[in-house]
Design an enzyme around this catalytic site. Structure first.
Site, PDB file in Angstrom:
ATOM      1  CE  LYS A   1      12.710   3.873   5.796  1.00 36.30           C
ATOM      2  NZ  LYS A   1      11.434   4.088   5.503  1.00 36.30           N
TER       3      LYS A   1
ATOM      4  CB  SER B   1      10.334  -0.726  -0.795  1.00 37.23           C
ATOM      5  OG  SER B   1       9.160  -0.028  -0.515  1.00 37.23           O
TER       6      SER B   1
ATOM      7  CD  GLU C   1       4.487   6.330   6.234  1.00 31.37           C
ATOM      8  OE1 GLU C   1       4.310   5.331   6.472  1.00 31.37           O
ATOM      9  OE2 GLU C   1       5.632   7.004   5.861  1.00 31.37           O
TER      10      GLU C   1
ATOM     11  CB  VAL D   1       5.210   5.010   0.718  1.00 34.46           C
ATOM     12  CG1 VAL D   1       5.099   5.955  -0.663  1.00 34.46           C
ATOM     13  CG2 VAL D   1       5.942   5.993   1.711  1.00 34.46           C
TER      14      VAL D   1
ATOM     15  CE  LYS E   1       6.513  -2.118   6.323  1.00 35.36           C
ATOM     16  NZ  LYS E   1       7.879  -2.437   6.435  1.00 35.36           N
TER      17      LYS E   1
HETATM   18  N1  PSU Z   1       9.786   6.272   6.794  1.00 34.41           N
HETATM   19  C1  PSU Z   1       9.885   6.848   7.959  1.00 34.41           C
HETATM   20  N2  PSU Z   1       9.350   5.712   8.858  1.00 34.41           N
HETATM   21  C2  PSU Z   1       8.852   4.505   8.381  1.00 34.41           C
HETATM   22  C3  PSU Z   1       8.584   4.448   6.928  1.00 34.41           C
HETATM   23  C4  PSU Z   1       9.107   5.564   6.096  1.00 34.41           C
HETATM   24  O1  PSU Z   1      10.457   7.521   8.389  1.00 34.41           O
HETATM   25  O2  PSU Z   1       8.259   3.788   9.122  1.00 34.41           O
HETATM   26  C5  PSU Z   1       7.833   3.421   6.514  1.00 34.41           C
HETATM   27  C6  PSU Z   1       6.895   3.976   5.350  1.00 34.41           C
HETATM   28  O3  PSU Z   1       5.487   3.618   5.439  1.00 34.41           O
HETATM   29  C7  PSU Z   1       7.490   3.229   3.998  1.00 34.41           C
HETATM   30  C8  PSU Z   1       7.726   1.794   4.734  1.00 34.41           C
HETATM   31  O4  PSU Z   1       6.588   2.823   3.058  1.00 34.41           O
HETATM   32  O5  PSU Z   1       8.489   2.180   5.894  1.00 34.41           O
HETATM   33  C9  PSU Z   1       8.754   0.888   3.749  1.00 34.41           C
HETATM   34  O6  PSU Z   1       8.773  -0.637   4.243  1.00 34.41           O
HETATM   35  P1  PSU Z   1       9.290  -1.486   3.403  1.00 34.41           P
HETATM   36  O7  PSU Z   1      10.852  -1.131   3.312  1.00 34.41           O
HETATM   37  O8  PSU Z   1       9.031  -2.697   4.205  1.00 34.41           O
HETATM   38  O9  PSU Z   1       8.626  -1.393   2.147  1.00 34.41           O
HETATM   39 MN    MN Z   2      11.193  -5.025   2.049  1.00 40.24          MN
END
Ligand code: PSU
Ligand code: MN
Length: 301
Positions: free
Chosen positions: A160, A141, A26, A107, A87
């Site tokens: 995470k 997400s 990604e 992702v 993003k």
């Molecule tokens: N994992 C990491 N750093 C990141 C991300 C994941 O170590 O920056 C990113 C990935 O691209 C994941 C996104 O899909 O954060 C999720 O964002 P959101 O919570 O807004 O869906």
């Molecule tokens: Mn979100």
């Protein structure tokens, strides 16, 4: 479904045509997850690790409206330095294509592009999931929905730890997404090897994971699956240490009214400051570790 918006790099195209293993990567982690120049060195290192394992890396991003599957060194560097990169997730990857914009793919969006290109294995750091306080914010997400619908195997270091891991596991179970911990009975928590939660499934080899993925397809079960690979011991930050920083970062995000796409990058950036850079070193180590396992799974497939 059409590949007219895709630019598949020559080496990725050749590998796919001859059935050699390919691993998707990604790029939101490059544009929004880590500061320059660490994002640039990380992205190059991860590609090198995949090549060392005998697979071909395919970093995915949108550049000037083209969905790139496999970046040149120059494109990767441009992305790492880009100041106005979007993003991009399922909701807006087509917006960037239609408007000729540039962005890192999350992702979810990376899974979409990987599947379009015919790539089955993808390595990242940690997936997005159910945020703490989601019962009020509704912040879940799009990565979870994508895992439920798109047949790509995602290797991560778990969800995470800034997320509500328990709720994330519940949603994945509801949506029929298998979560396989690699070599452990406990769900890893990104910067830390363990969490309070048992892993739904456990496998101990890349070959076993590949067999599971193939069996799902043979049974006609749609959607992807998540492999949770614990961060290497020497790079781990203890969960208790991280919990303090995560709580502080979360409190600041809540106080400042940060919402939507900005939540994850803001939390990660604040945690980087609070840990004096240690969280970044761990983040890089776990991405590298995931790339290695993903390459082995792709080889086994
Ligand atoms: N994992 C990491 N750093 C990141 C991300 C994941 O170590 O920056 C990113 C990935 O691209 C994941 C996104 O899909 O954060 C999720 O964002 P959101 O919570 O807004 O869906
Ligand atoms: Mn979100």
């Amino acid at each position: 479904m059409s590949t007219r918006h895709l630019d598949i790099s020559p080496d990725v195209r050749a590998a796919l045509a001859s059935g050699r293993p390919v691993v998707a990567l990604e790029s939101t982690i490059i544009t929004h997850g880590m500061p320059y120049p660490h994002n640039s060195t990380m992205a190059a290192r991860v590609e090198a690790i995949i090549r060392d394992e005998g697979a071909v890396p395919a970093t995915i991003a949108v550049i000037d409206g083209r969905v790139k599957v496999g970046l040149s060194d120059g494109e990767r560097e441009t992305l790492a330095q880009a100041k106005d990169a979007m993003k991009l997730s399922r909701a807006d990857i087509a917006f960037a294509v239609a408007q000729g914009r540039t962005g890192g793919t999350t992702v979810a969006a990376t899974m979409i592009a990987a599947h379009l290109a015919g790539i089955r294995v993808f390595a990242t750091g940690g997936i997005g999931g159910v945020h703490k306080g989601a019962e009020r914010s509704f912040d879940i997400s799009a990565d979870l929905d994508e895992l439920a619908r798109t047949p790509v195997l995602v290797v991560s270091a778990g969800a995470k730890a800034i997320l509500d891991i328990e709720k994330t596991l519940e949603v994945l179970e509801t949506r029929g997404v298998p979560v396989v911990a690699f070599g452990t009975d406990i769900m890893p928590a990104f910067w830390s090897r363990s969490s309070p939660y048992p892993a739904p499934l456990r496998l101990d080899s890349a070959a076993d994971i590949a067999r599971f993925f193939s069996a799902r397809a043979e049974l006609g079960i749609s959607g992807g699956m998540l492999v949770a690979n614990p961060v290497p011991e020497e790079a781990e930050i203890a969960a208790e240490t991280m919990a303090v920083h995560i709580a502080a970062a979360q409190a600041q995000v809540d106080k400042n009214g940060v919402t939507g796409k900005a939540v994850t990058p803001t939390l990660l950036a604040r945690i980087l400051e609070l840990t004096g850079g240690a969280s970044l070193r761990t983040n890089i180590a776990l991405v590298e570790n995931n790339a290695r396992l993903a390459a082995r799974i792709a080889g086994a497939l």
